[in-house]
Design a protein around this motif. Sequence first.
Motif, PDB file in Angstrom:
ATOM      1  N   TYR A  27       0.817  -1.221   0.000  1.00  0.00           N
ATOM      2  CA  TYR A  27       0.000   0.000   0.000  1.00  0.00           C
ATOM      3  C   TYR A  27       0.850   1.271   0.000  1.00  0.00           C
ATOM      4  O   TYR A  27       0.532   2.231  -0.695  1.00  0.00           O
ATOM      5  CB  TYR A  27      -0.933   0.019   1.219  1.00  0.00           C
ATOM      6  CG  TYR A  27      -2.079  -0.975   1.130  1.00  0.00           C
ATOM      7  CD1 TYR A  27      -2.851  -1.073  -0.030  1.00  0.00           C
ATOM      8  CD2 TYR A  27      -2.398  -1.804   2.200  1.00  0.00           C
ATOM      9  CE1 TYR A  27      -3.902  -1.975  -0.114  1.00  0.00           C
ATOM     10  CE2 TYR A  27      -3.459  -2.703   2.123  1.00  0.00           C
ATOM     11  CZ  TYR A  27      -4.197  -2.788   0.956  1.00  0.00           C
ATOM     12  OH  TYR A  27      -5.236  -3.674   0.871  1.00  0.00           O
ATOM     13  N   ALA A  78      -9.996   7.753  -4.281  1.00  0.00           N
ATOM     14  CA  ALA A  78      -9.290   7.262  -5.475  1.00  0.00           C
ATOM     15  C   ALA A  78      -9.476   5.755  -5.597  1.00  0.00           C
ATOM     16  O   ALA A  78      -9.544   5.051  -4.579  1.00  0.00           O
ATOM     17  CB  ALA A  78      -7.791   7.588  -5.360  1.00  0.00           C
ATOM     18  N   PRO A  79      -9.559   5.240  -6.824  1.00  0.00           N
ATOM     19  CA  PRO A  79      -9.643   3.782  -6.961  1.00  0.00           C
ATOM     20  C   PRO A  79      -8.314   3.143  -6.561  1.00  0.00           C
ATOM     21  O   PRO A  79      -7.260   3.495  -7.097  1.00  0.00           O
ATOM     22  CB  PRO A  79      -9.909   3.588  -8.464  1.00  0.00           C
ATOM     23  CG  PRO A  79      -9.374   4.826  -9.115  1.00  0.00           C
ATOM     24  CD  PRO A  79      -9.524   5.930  -8.119  1.00  0.00           C
ATOM     25  N   SER A 108     -12.015   0.396  -7.745  1.00  0.00           N
ATOM     26  CA  SER A 108     -10.991  -0.150  -8.650  1.00  0.00           C
ATOM     27  C   SER A 108     -11.499  -1.381  -9.391  1.00  0.00           C
ATOM     28  O   SER A 108     -12.235  -2.203  -8.831  1.00  0.00           O
ATOM     29  CB  SER A 108      -9.745  -0.531  -7.840  1.00  0.00           C
ATOM     30  OG  SER A 108      -8.870  -1.318  -8.628  1.00  0.00           O
ATOM     31  N   GLN A 129     -13.478   2.506 -12.004  1.00  0.00           N
ATOM     32  CA  GLN A 129     -12.189   2.619 -12.724  1.00  0.00           C
ATOM     33  C   GLN A 129     -11.934   1.357 -13.514  1.00  0.00           C
ATOM     34  O   GLN A 129     -12.194   0.247 -13.023  1.00  0.00           O
ATOM     35  CB  GLN A 129     -11.066   2.856 -11.698  1.00  0.00           C
ATOM     36  CG  GLN A 129      -9.665   2.864 -12.289  1.00  0.00           C
ATOM     37  CD  GLN A 129      -8.973   1.504 -12.191  1.00  0.00           C
ATOM     38  OE1 GLN A 129      -9.208   0.773 -11.235  1.00  0.00           O
ATOM     39  NE2 GLN A 129      -8.126   1.190 -13.151  1.00  0.00           N
ATOM     40  N   TYR A 131      -9.063  -0.896 -15.962  1.00  0.00           N
ATOM     41  CA  TYR A 131      -7.888  -1.200 -16.762  1.00  0.00           C
ATOM     42  C   TYR A 131      -8.431  -1.898 -17.996  1.00  0.00           C
ATOM     43  O   TYR A 131      -9.455  -2.597 -17.916  1.00  0.00           O
ATOM     44  CB  TYR A 131      -6.950  -2.145 -16.006  1.00  0.00           C
ATOM     45  CG  TYR A 131      -6.200  -1.473 -14.883  1.00  0.00           C
ATOM     46  CD1 TYR A 131      -5.337  -0.419 -15.136  1.00  0.00           C
ATOM     47  CD2 TYR A 131      -6.351  -1.899 -13.563  1.00  0.00           C
ATOM     48  CE1 TYR A 131      -4.650   0.204 -14.107  1.00  0.00           C
ATOM     49  CE2 TYR A 131      -5.660  -1.278 -12.531  1.00  0.00           C
ATOM     50  CZ  TYR A 131      -4.815  -0.228 -12.814  1.00  0.00           C
ATOM     51  OH  TYR A 131      -4.133   0.400 -11.804  1.00  0.00           O
ATOM     52  N   THR A 157      -7.957   4.303 -16.487  1.00  0.00           N
ATOM     53  CA  THR A 157      -6.570   4.511 -16.044  1.00  0.00           C
ATOM     54  C   THR A 157      -5.646   4.257 -17.228  1.00  0.00           C
ATOM     55  O   THR A 157      -5.631   3.164 -17.796  1.00  0.00           O
ATOM     56  CB  THR A 157      -6.238   3.595 -14.854  1.00  0.00           C
ATOM     57  OG1 THR A 157      -7.112   3.957 -13.787  1.00  0.00           O
ATOM     58  CG2 THR A 157      -4.793   3.755 -14.407  1.00  0.00           C
ATOM     59  N   SER A 288      -2.541  12.748 -12.511  1.00  0.00           N
ATOM     60  CA  SER A 288      -2.139  11.704 -11.564  1.00  0.00           C
ATOM     61  C   SER A 288      -0.856  11.034 -12.038  1.00  0.00           C
ATOM     62  O   SER A 288      -0.665  10.847 -13.241  1.00  0.00           O
ATOM     63  CB  SER A 288      -3.256  10.646 -11.488  1.00  0.00           C
ATOM     64  OG  SER A 288      -2.837   9.504 -10.756  1.00  0.00           O
ATOM     65  N   ASP A 321      -4.841  13.945  -8.175  1.00  0.00           N
ATOM     66  CA  ASP A 321      -4.470  13.073  -7.049  1.00  0.00           C
ATOM     67  C   ASP A 321      -2.966  12.941  -6.912  1.00  0.00           C
ATOM     68  O   ASP A 321      -2.203  13.217  -7.832  1.00  0.00           O
ATOM     69  CB  ASP A 321      -5.184  11.711  -7.095  1.00  0.00           C
ATOM     70  CG  ASP A 321      -4.585  10.686  -8.054  1.00  0.00           C
ATOM     71  OD1 ASP A 321      -3.374  10.721  -8.340  1.00  0.00           O
ATOM     72  OD2 ASP A 321      -5.357   9.821  -8.507  1.00  0.00           O
ATOM     73  N   ARG A 325      -2.456  14.644   1.987  1.00  0.00           N
ATOM     74  CA  ARG A 325      -2.474  14.144   3.366  1.00  0.00           C
ATOM     75  C   ARG A 325      -3.078  15.157   4.333  1.00  0.00           C
ATOM     76  O   ARG A 325      -3.256  14.866   5.511  1.00  0.00           O
ATOM     77  CB  ARG A 325      -1.033  13.833   3.847  1.00  0.00           C
ATOM     78  CG  ARG A 325      -0.263  12.855   2.974  1.00  0.00           C
ATOM     79  CD  ARG A 325      -0.786  11.422   3.094  1.00  0.00           C
ATOM     80  NE  ARG A 325       0.010  10.504   2.307  1.00  0.00           N
ATOM     81  CZ  ARG A 325      -0.229  10.183   1.027  1.00  0.00           C
ATOM     82  NH1 ARG A 325      -1.273  10.713   0.399  1.00  0.00           N
ATOM     83  NH2 ARG A 325       0.542   9.339   0.374  1.00  0.00           N
ATOM     84  N   LEU A 342      -8.616  13.442  -5.430  1.00  0.00           N
ATOM     85  CA  LEU A 342      -8.874  12.041  -5.087  1.00  0.00           C
ATOM     86  C   LEU A 342      -7.855  11.614  -4.033  1.00  0.00           C
ATOM     87  O   LEU A 342      -6.676  11.995  -4.115  1.00  0.00           O
ATOM     88  CB  LEU A 342      -8.738  11.129  -6.307  1.00  0.00           C
ATOM     89  CG  LEU A 342      -9.811  11.262  -7.395  1.00  0.00           C
ATOM     90  CD1 LEU A 342      -9.474  12.412  -8.331  1.00  0.00           C
ATOM     91  CD2 LEU A 342      -9.929   9.977  -8.194  1.00  0.00           C
ATOM     92  N   ILE A 348      -6.909   4.203   2.593  1.00  0.00           N
ATOM     93  CA  ILE A 348      -6.524   2.809   2.914  1.00  0.00           C
ATOM     94  C   ILE A 348      -6.023   2.732   4.361  1.00  0.00           C
ATOM     95  O   ILE A 348      -6.298   1.761   5.072  1.00  0.00           O
ATOM     96  CB  ILE A 348      -5.437   2.298   1.943  1.00  0.00           C
ATOM     97  CG1 ILE A 348      -5.970   2.289   0.504  1.00  0.00           C
ATOM     98  CG2 ILE A 348      -4.979   0.894   2.333  1.00  0.00           C
ATOM     99  CD1 ILE A 348      -4.942   1.895  -0.535  1.00  0.00           C
TER     100      ILE A 348
END
Length: 401
Positions: A27, A78-79, A108, A129, A131, A157, A288, A321, A325, A342, A348
């Motif tokens: 992560y 965000a995904p 995602s 999102q 792929y 993406t 991004s 994105d 923080r 995002l 997470i």
Amino acid sequence: MAGEPVNVNEFQELARQALPKMYYDYYTGGAEDQHTLKENVESFRRIIIRPRILVDVSKIDMSTTILGHKTSAPIMIAPTAMHKLAHHEGEVATARGAAACDVIMGLSYMSTCTVEEVASSCNAVRFFQIYVYKRRDITALMVHRAEKNGFGAIILTADTPRLGRREADIKNKVDVDSRISFNNCDARIHAITPKIKFLEYQTLRSCFSQVMQTEMFMLTDRSTNKTLQDKGSNIEALAAGTFDASLCWKDIEWLKSITKLPILIKGILTSEDAIKAIEAGVAGIIVSNHGARQLDYAPATISVLEEVVHAVQGKVPVFYDGGVRRGTDIFKALALGAKAVLIGRAVIYGLAAKGELGVKQVIQMLKDEFELTMALSGCCSVDDITRSHVKTEKERFICRM
Ligand SMILES: Cc1cc2nc3c(=O)[nH]c(=O)nc-3n(C[C@H](O)[C@H](O)[C@H](O)COP(=O)(O)O)c2cc1C
Ligand SMILES: CCCCCCC(=O)C(=O)O
């Protein structure tokens, strides 16, 4: 850490304590030297805020509209892949956290809960999102499932023809608990290659490890029995087997032909690509660098936001994105032209630390920080946040000359 976490960094520490090292590293990590990873966060620190005083800020309205959806703040989730590695409830918990805070959830393609599970779990506005697989029919199926389940947009993406080299994942031999599967994409087993059709589908679909074995099988040259790709992580190998590295601009036409949903393109870092994206007819752009997990030494995302915003000339909304923080980061991104930001890792961390409650607390914390930043900068609504509210490092340097 004593007491409850008071900021995202403290949630990160809780996540570190809660997760097996292999998943925590997956992560948090970035590509190669992790130069861009550090810069994504550090570059925000080099931007200063120019506050205005004696403005009536007794009422602050953070709300905004994203692709026609009213939302409580310019924040989206965000995904990010595989939330069940962080918490057993996975993306359902994340979506519920988003719904509780009235922000949009990005799901995602590589999620561990299905689009149907997420859709029926709460009333969060959801974007899906994707792929693009070598097997386009599988991707088309996923898009249709998202459409049928009330998702409001497709996020394409576009920065991942191959996965970046994340060295911690290689060292850790990252793998996934056998009880977890890519439920969303179980059809993905078919995507690897028609060559594996003779293998039992049911035995293949159950977990990531098995997918890995399949993938390794597929990447083996039968004549020499030599593995063709054995240098990257397991995840990298899996992406290499499934993602379509030939994806290019003309394929947006294909995507538009299979869905009526608005398409956001994710992964734009230059004015050149922003112009191409608009020509291709996207409904929005996400600036991004994939949380610095793809190309190391790509620019920190905040450092190129303005370049993209200028190229776009207001034709479509620009989202942002990377490295967010703090509420002040959100404020800075909006001042530099983003419609909304995002949030990837911070969410997470909340999920890993406390499940749905943690997601809610992280988003609420960012909203509270953002609201305070608005108040202390003299902005009552997001439209009041202007370019003149920030000074970049470059501008400060020019001022000194
Ligand atoms: C663990 C992890 C998994 C990710 N998975 C995906 C994904 O499946 N699809 C995608 O488009 N982006 C993915 N991303 C990138 C995020 O959408 C986002 O661009 C990035 O996390 C933003 O940076 P931040 O983590 O500093 O907020 C992932 C990022 C992380 C950290
Ligand atoms: C084939 C599994 C690939 C998961 C990739 C998720 C992702 O984008 C990431 O950055 O990690």
